[in-house]
Write an enzyme that holds these catalytic residues in place. Sequence first.
Site, PDB file in Angstrom:
ATOM      1  N   LYS A  89      -6.944   7.765  -2.198  1.00 50.62           N
ATOM      2  CA  LYS A  89      -5.638   7.116  -2.259  1.00 50.62           C
ATOM      3  C   LYS A  89      -4.576   8.197  -2.040  1.00 50.62           C
ATOM      4  O   LYS A  89      -4.497   9.165  -2.796  1.00 50.62           O
ATOM      5  CB  LYS A  89      -5.448   6.454  -3.624  1.00 50.62           C
ATOM      6  N   ARG A 120       6.165  -1.216  -5.288  1.00 49.60           N
ATOM      7  CA  ARG A 120       6.833  -0.715  -6.489  1.00 49.60           C
ATOM      8  C   ARG A 120       8.065  -1.564  -6.798  1.00 49.60           C
ATOM      9  O   ARG A 120       8.445  -1.725  -7.964  1.00 49.60           O
ATOM     10  CB  ARG A 120       7.179   0.763  -6.316  1.00 49.60           C
ATOM     11  N   LYS A 124       4.134  11.198  -7.111  1.00 46.84           N
ATOM     12  CA  LYS A 124       2.753  11.072  -7.601  1.00 46.84           C
ATOM     13  C   LYS A 124       1.817  12.089  -6.935  1.00 46.84           C
ATOM     14  O   LYS A 124       0.601  11.903  -6.925  1.00 46.84           O
ATOM     15  CB  LYS A 124       2.264   9.648  -7.360  1.00 46.84           C
ATOM     16  N   GLU A 180     -13.721  13.272  -2.331  1.00 51.89           N
ATOM     17  CA  GLU A 180     -13.310  12.300  -3.359  1.00 51.89           C
ATOM     18  C   GLU A 180     -14.269  11.103  -3.388  1.00 51.89           C
ATOM     19  O   GLU A 180     -14.650  10.623  -4.450  1.00 51.89           O
ATOM     20  CB  GLU A 180     -11.889  11.785  -3.073  1.00 51.89           C
ATOM     21  N   LYS A 214      -6.889   4.152   1.126  1.00 49.76           N
ATOM     22  CA  LYS A 214      -5.596   3.486   0.988  1.00 49.76           C
ATOM     23  C   LYS A 214      -4.479   4.482   1.255  1.00 49.76           C
ATOM     24  O   LYS A 214      -4.531   5.585   0.705  1.00 49.76           O
ATOM     25  CB  LYS A 214      -5.488   2.950  -0.444  1.00 49.76           C
ATOM     26  N   SER A 217       1.461  -2.699   0.926  1.00 52.54           N
ATOM     27  CA  SER A 217       2.708  -3.465   0.966  1.00 52.54           C
ATOM     28  C   SER A 217       3.638  -3.046   2.109  1.00 52.54           C
ATOM     29  O   SER A 217       4.263  -3.896   2.752  1.00 52.54           O
ATOM     30  CB  SER A 217       3.437  -3.332  -0.371  1.00 52.54           C
TER      31      SER A 217
HETATM   32  C1  PBG Z   1      -0.531   1.575  -8.749  1.00 50.13           C
HETATM   33  C2  PBG Z   1      -0.790   0.983  -7.434  1.00 50.13           C
HETATM   34  C3  PBG Z   1       0.026   1.121  -6.308  1.00 50.13           C
HETATM   35  C4  PBG Z   1      -0.514   0.303  -5.336  1.00 50.13           C
HETATM   36  C5  PBG Z   1      -1.673  -0.271  -5.860  1.00 50.13           C
HETATM   37  N1  PBG Z   1      -1.832   0.172  -7.164  1.00 50.13           N
HETATM   38  C6  PBG Z   1       1.303   1.872  -6.130  1.00 50.13           C
HETATM   39  C7  PBG Z   1       1.312   3.297  -6.427  1.00 50.13           C
HETATM   40  O1  PBG Z   1       0.290   3.980  -6.503  1.00 50.13           O
HETATM   41  O2  PBG Z   1       2.426   3.807  -6.604  1.00 50.13           O
HETATM   42  C8  PBG Z   1       0.070   0.101  -3.976  1.00 50.13           C
HETATM   43  C9  PBG Z   1      -0.239  -1.212  -3.331  1.00 50.13           C
HETATM   44  C10 PBG Z   1       0.625  -1.545  -2.172  1.00 50.13           C
HETATM   45  O3  PBG Z   1       1.534  -0.797  -1.770  1.00 50.13           O
HETATM   46  O4  PBG Z   1       0.404  -2.615  -1.604  1.00 50.13           O
HETATM   47  N2  PBG Z   1      -1.486   2.333  -9.319  1.00 50.13           N
END
Ligand code: PBG
Length: 328
Positions: free
Chosen positions: A194, A204, A215, A231, A246, A272
């Site tokens: 990720k 968010r 992050k 990973e 992701k 998203s």
């Molecule tokens: C949070 C999480 C995120 C997403 C899935 N779980 C956001 C982040 O890591 O800040 C993103 C999903 C998306 O953008 O569709 N742990």
Amino acid sequence: MDLVYRPRRLRRTAPIRGMVRETELSPRQLIYPMFVTEGKSVRDPIDSMPGQFRLSPDELVRECEELYSLGVGAVNLFGYSEEKDELATKSYDPKGLVQRAIRAIKAAVPEMCVQTDVALDPYTTHGHDGLVIDGEIVNDESVEVLCKMALSHAEAGADWIAPSDMMDGRVGAIRNALDVQGFSHVGILAYSAKYASCFYGPFRGALQSAPSGHKKTYQMDPANAREALREIALDLEEGADVVMIKPALTYLDVIAHAREAFDAPIAAYNVSGEYAMVVAAAEKGLIDRDLAMMEMLLSIKRAGADMILTYFAKDAAAVLRAEYGSFI
Ligand code: PBG
């Protein structure tokens, strides 16, 4: 011209194109990420993700019934919590929102594969996926809370736990916690590779979970592909059933590398921002929404993903249903 191989011969008609098609999309391999909110009959539109809603548990159930009838057999739940604190205490409340939503879906559509996001960000005031102590996002203390959260989801009936937090060692710890408590049948869909991506922005907005700061101390550097394989290997050793990459579109190379390196099922998250870009361009009349959606999803499948988490799941299933039994 005297050509032995004329590629256009296999593109002449729709049935011929169909026979030589290398990749097929199926609603069965789409997973719909959904946002749960408190209340009854609530369908709260998400401004940053036009066409997506925060749903109260009863509305969530209705949506699941519809999805299931379209052949989409999996959803991934995120809780929208206004009760945030430093320690994310609402995340593992046995009577919490997500926990109740799982029970409601399982009562109505028992076979639906209910997956739950495990990370602390919707429940913390600072919006980080782990606990913050003295300004540090701490690892092992966070993993303890994540295990409690995972267990509360399993107790409510979740089929798969999906840790998205990127703390070290959390897959093994969650696996162990589940096994000890009698949940050896519950699977782990691990967010393994990720990346620290700007494409999570609209999400968010949906959860009001924008972090203070960034992050990058736990999510991966977008520049790194080899590290993704390390990973993934680590999460498989720790007991992940399915590994995830992701976002999807800016990391198709990583999906392809992972496909070659591992036999385990691979998931990709069409996040998203990827959704919002298509929707916004289509709203402006710059692109055809459905064609862009299908081409995007196909590219993720072609790169090597088995299953795709996507906000387009329902729409794509509807398009596939219309296409099935005809030629395109
Ligand atoms: C949070 C999480 C995120 C997403 C899935 N779980 C956001 C982040 O890591 O800040 C993103 C999903 C998306 O953008 O569709 N742990």
